[in-house]
Design a protein around this motif. Sequence first.
Motif, PDB file in Angstrom:
ATOM      1  N   ALA A  41       0.816  -1.210   0.000  1.00 46.10           N
ATOM      2  CA  ALA A  41       0.000   0.000   0.000  1.00 46.10           C
ATOM      3  C   ALA A  41       0.855   1.268   0.000  1.00 46.10           C
ATOM      4  CB  ALA A  41      -0.932  -0.011   1.210  1.00 46.10           C
ATOM      5  N   THR A  42       1.839   1.337   0.884  1.00 48.27           N
ATOM      6  CA  THR A  42       2.639   2.558   1.000  1.00 48.27           C
ATOM      7  C   THR A  42       4.134   2.291   1.045  1.00 48.27           C
ATOM      8  OG1 THR A  42       2.328   2.461   3.405  1.00 48.27           O
ATOM      9  CG2 THR A  42       0.840   3.870   2.171  1.00 48.27           C
ATOM     10  N   GLY A  43       4.545   1.047   0.937  1.00 46.39           N
ATOM     11  CA  GLY A  43       5.964   0.732   0.982  1.00 46.39           C
ATOM     12  C   GLY A  43       6.192  -0.754   0.949  1.00 46.39           C
ATOM     13  N   ASN A  44       7.431  -1.165   1.224  1.00 50.45           N
ATOM     14  CA  ASN A  44       7.759  -2.593   1.169  1.00 50.45           C
ATOM     15  C   ASN A  44       7.856  -3.223   2.550  1.00 50.45           C
ATOM     16  OD1 ASN A  44      10.167  -1.577   2.121  1.00 50.45           O
ATOM     17  ND2 ASN A  44      11.455  -2.712   0.689  1.00 50.45           N
ATOM     18  N   GLY A  45       7.382  -2.526   3.563  1.00 55.64           N
ATOM     19  CA  GLY A  45       7.362  -3.076   4.913  1.00 55.64           C
ATOM     20  C   GLY A  45       8.594  -2.773   5.729  1.00 55.64           C
ATOM     21  N   ALA A  46       9.593  -2.127   5.142  1.00 52.19           N
ATOM     22  CA  ALA A  46      10.822  -1.834   5.869  1.00 52.19           C
ATOM     23  C   ALA A  46      10.607  -0.760   6.930  1.00 52.19           C
ATOM     24  CB  ALA A  46      11.908  -1.388   4.898  1.00 52.19           C
ATOM     25  N   SER A  47      11.411  -0.833   7.980  1.00 55.17           N
ATOM     26  CA  SER A  47      11.350   0.178   9.029  1.00 55.17           C
ATOM     27  C   SER A  47      11.629   1.571   8.479  1.00 55.17           C
ATOM     28  CB  SER A  47      12.364  -0.154  10.133  1.00 55.17           C
ATOM     29  OG  SER A  47      12.131  -1.442  10.668  1.00 55.17           O
ATOM     30  N   ALA A  48      12.496   1.637   7.468  1.00 56.08           N
ATOM     31  CA  ALA A  48      12.825   2.927   6.852  1.00 56.08           C
ATOM     32  C   ALA A  48      11.599   3.590   6.248  1.00 56.08           C
ATOM     33  CB  ALA A  48      13.900   2.734   5.783  1.00 56.08           C
ATOM     34  N   ASP A  49      10.636   2.802   5.783  1.00 55.27           N
ATOM     35  CA  ASP A  49       9.398   3.385   5.253  1.00 55.27           C
ATOM     36  C   ASP A  49       8.718   4.252   6.306  1.00 55.27           C
ATOM     37  OD1 ASP A  49       9.657   2.160   2.785  1.00 55.27           O
ATOM     38  OD2 ASP A  49       8.307   0.512   3.255  1.00 55.27           O
ATOM     39  N   LEU A  50       8.629   3.714   7.528  1.00 51.32           N
ATOM     40  CA  LEU A  50       7.970   4.471   8.597  1.00 51.32           C
ATOM     41  C   LEU A  50       8.724   5.750   8.914  1.00 51.32           C
ATOM     42  CD1 LEU A  50       6.707   1.938  11.285  1.00 51.32           C
ATOM     43  CD2 LEU A  50       5.389   3.178   9.582  1.00 51.32           C
ATOM     44  N   ALA A  51      10.049   5.648   8.957  1.00 52.30           N
ATOM     45  CA  ALA A  51      10.841   6.841   9.235  1.00 52.30           C
ATOM     46  C   ALA A  51      10.559   7.925   8.209  1.00 52.30           C
ATOM     47  CB  ALA A  51      12.326   6.485   9.248  1.00 52.30           C
ATOM     48  N   ALA A  52      10.478   7.530   6.927  1.00 56.53           N
ATOM     49  CA  ALA A  52      10.232   8.502   5.863  1.00 56.53           C
ATOM     50  C   ALA A  52       8.792   9.011   5.897  1.00 56.53           C
ATOM     51  CB  ALA A  52      10.541   7.871   4.510  1.00 56.53           C
ATOM     52  N   LEU A  53       7.837   8.109   6.087  1.00 58.02           N
ATOM     53  CA  LEU A  53       6.429   8.494   6.076  1.00 58.02           C
ATOM     54  C   LEU A  53       6.065   9.390   7.252  1.00 58.02           C
ATOM     55  CD1 LEU A  53       4.886   5.039   5.102  1.00 58.02           C
ATOM     56  CD2 LEU A  53       4.717   7.122   3.736  1.00 58.02           C
ATOM     57  N   MET A  54       6.624   9.103   8.416  1.00 61.09           N
ATOM     58  CA  MET A  54       6.257   9.823   9.638  1.00 61.09           C
ATOM     59  C   MET A  54       7.192  10.982   9.953  1.00 61.09           C
ATOM     60  SD  MET A  54       3.559   8.249  10.413  1.00 61.09           S
ATOM     61  CE  MET A  54       2.710   6.686  10.206  1.00 61.09           C
ATOM     62  N   GLY A  55       8.330  11.044   9.287  1.00 63.94           N
ATOM     63  CA  GLY A  55       9.299  12.087   9.601  1.00 63.94           C
ATOM     64  C   GLY A  55       9.998  11.865  10.926  1.00 63.94           C
ATOM     65  N   TRP A  56      10.136  10.591  11.336  1.00 69.82           N
ATOM     66  CA  TRP A  56      10.801  10.261  12.593  1.00 69.82           C
ATOM     67  C   TRP A  56      12.291  10.046  12.364  1.00 69.82           C
ATOM     68  CZ3 TRP A  56       6.759   5.910  13.725  1.00 69.82           C
ATOM     69  CH2 TRP A  56       5.564   6.495  14.182  1.00 69.82           C
ATOM     70  N   PRO A  57      13.162  10.740  13.081  1.00 70.82           N
ATOM     71  CA  PRO A  57      14.587  10.420  13.010  1.00 70.82           C
ATOM     72  C   PRO A  57      14.845   8.986  13.494  1.00 70.82           C
ATOM     73  CG  PRO A  57      14.230  12.540  14.054  1.00 70.82           C
ATOM     74  CD  PRO A  57      12.888  11.881  13.959  1.00 70.82           C
ATOM     75  N   VAL A  58      15.842   8.364  12.918  1.00 71.36           N
ATOM     76  CA  VAL A  58      16.217   7.001  13.281  1.00 71.36           C
ATOM     77  C   VAL A  58      17.317   7.033  14.337  1.00 71.36           C
ATOM     78  CG1 VAL A  58      17.233   4.841  12.442  1.00 71.36           C
ATOM     79  CG2 VAL A  58      15.600   6.104  11.001  1.00 71.36           C
ATOM     80  N   ILE A  59      17.111   6.269  15.391  1.00 75.75           N
ATOM     81  CA  ILE A  59      18.174   6.033  16.370  1.00 75.75           C
ATOM     82  C   ILE A  59      18.699   4.626  16.097  1.00 75.75           C
ATOM     83  CG2 ILE A  59      18.794   5.900  18.797  1.00 75.75           C
ATOM     84  CD1 ILE A  59      17.910   8.701  17.792  1.00 75.75           C
ATOM     85  N   LEU A  60      19.944   4.542  15.638  1.00 75.05           N
ATOM     86  CA  LEU A  60      20.529   3.248  15.287  1.00 75.05           C
ATOM     87  C   LEU A  60      21.105   2.569  16.520  1.00 75.05           C
ATOM     88  CD1 LEU A  60      22.504   3.973  11.990  1.00 75.05           C
ATOM     89  CD2 LEU A  60      20.461   2.553  12.238  1.00 75.05           C
ATOM     90  N   VAL A  61      20.712   1.318  16.731  1.00 80.91           N
ATOM     91  CA  VAL A  61      21.324   0.488  17.768  1.00 80.91           C
ATOM     92  C   VAL A  61      22.383  -0.362  17.074  1.00 80.91           C
ATOM     93  CG1 VAL A  61      20.956  -1.292  19.513  1.00 80.91           C
ATOM     94  CG2 VAL A  61      19.202   0.465  19.119  1.00 80.91           C
ATOM     95  N   ILE A  62      23.632  -0.109  17.389  1.00 81.59           N
ATOM     96  CA  ILE A  62      24.740  -0.792  16.740  1.00 81.59           C
ATOM     97  C   ILE A  62      25.344  -1.813  17.699  1.00 81.59           C
ATOM     98  CG2 ILE A  62      27.059  -0.506  15.753  1.00 81.59           C
ATOM     99  CD1 ILE A  62      24.942   0.644  13.956  1.00 81.59           C
ATOM    100  N   ASP A  63      25.321  -3.070  17.309  1.00 80.61           N
ATOM    101  CA  ASP A  63      26.000  -4.112  18.075  1.00 80.61           C
ATOM    102  C   ASP A  63      27.492  -3.980  17.806  1.00 80.61           C
ATOM    103  OD1 ASP A  63      27.066  -6.376  19.207  1.00 80.61           O
ATOM    104  OD2 ASP A  63      25.727  -7.789  18.207  1.00 80.61           O
ATOM    105  N   ALA A  64      28.221  -3.488  18.805  1.00 83.31           N
ATOM    106  CA  ALA A  64      29.641  -3.189  18.619  1.00 83.31           C
ATOM    107  C   ALA A  64      30.554  -4.367  18.914  1.00 83.31           C
ATOM    108  CB  ALA A  64      30.031  -2.013  19.522  1.00 83.31           C
TER     109      ALA A  64
END
Length: 439
Positions: A100-123
């Motif tokens: 409907a509005t994307g391919n289901g990726a989390s990035a879709d929500l970030a773009a659609l909602m204008g939410w900045p992404v906080i990356l959790v990096i396994d170091a």
Amino acid sequence: MIPGLLIAAPASGTGKTTVMLGLLAALRERGLTVQPFKNGPDYIDPAFHRAASGRDSFNLDSWAMSGAMLDGMLGAAEGADLILAEGSMGLFDGVAQKGATGNGASADLAALMGWPVILVIDASGQAQTAAAVAQGLARFRAGVRVGGVILNRIASPRHKALIRAGMEEAGLTVLGAVPKRAAIAMPERHLGLVQAEEQPALQALIAEAAQLMREGVDLDALIATATTTATPGPAARITPPGQRIALARDAAFSFIYPHLLQGWRAAGAEILPFSPLADEAPDPGADTCWLPGGYPELHGATLASASRFRDGLQAFAQAKPVHGECGGYMAMGEALIDKDGTRHQMVGLLGLVTSFEKRKMHLGYRSAVLAEAIPGQPTGARLKGHEFHYSTILSQPDTPLAAVTDATGAPVPETGSSRRQPGGGLSTGTFFHLIAGAS
């Protein structure tokens, strides 16, 4: 508009759920009201979100939900100070073809909602290279902004200093660094984390995660990073499966989306829960019965001996509609074979026989066109949902319920089943989990 953040990662297994729960609890302790959401089809994480935040968590799905429905879901955040949405898998992981509005990726929500992404990096197992990974994610897609990084599973102060230097060189803000803490590892089983209600030490785990966030993350900076461009819209109208709905609800039947339950209630329906594991039958005064998915394969012997449940559901089904999704479909069948090869008698409203001994993962988005009506959806309805189970169908002899395809349009053999009972009631079931009607 309520500001928000998307908690995401390069891959599954990075600890983002632990970070999410810790942030929810730590911010709640500070007096903030935080509304949680979960990207994609996931039944388990929202229950953890509720335990940590005190608010119901809802799934947002860019493949299955229309833009109007997604905007309407934001109404759940009314009265909140902040939105935290948890991503799924890796930040950009989705299916090949858009829904409907994307391919289901989390990035879709970030773009659609204008939410900045906080990356959790396994170091763990790397140092400055972690910055190259984070920088690649930050630059991969226009419209997706990485607002900061939380470093997880840090081994030592020297390890932290090396990674911070790399992130500074990459131009990325480090909002926190969290040491590895085996004590808060969440137990898992074949469909993901063990369910929240099955973990007696859950609040202790959440408290430990909150302490890690308080000690390791700059919460003020995190809050200041939040923003949004999305405006809540009217809630989508969801047709309930009946006016009075008998709903199976226990550890074996718990996979139903919160937005569906909310939509049913908003439409004036009454939900009457019962527990098959406690040998309870559906309320005979209900006008339909709905058996959600869950883990019946872990409770085969208990369900087989639940004669009051079985007899009550068989009597109910003679004149009234009964529908089962995934685990509920399995329970409506003739038999279920567990991982040890033991065959357990099920309710027998359908001829389905499934085996958990012969395990094979079935996972992915699904589109369905109903060949027979199900409660709340007429014949010919086009539905969006997903399938996720490890059971193998040994026999599926009844009339196919729907034409089902995957996200690429390829047909799948899990068509579901329908059978008219001697008293006229219609029994239907499918491995397909309903998310929304097709837009």
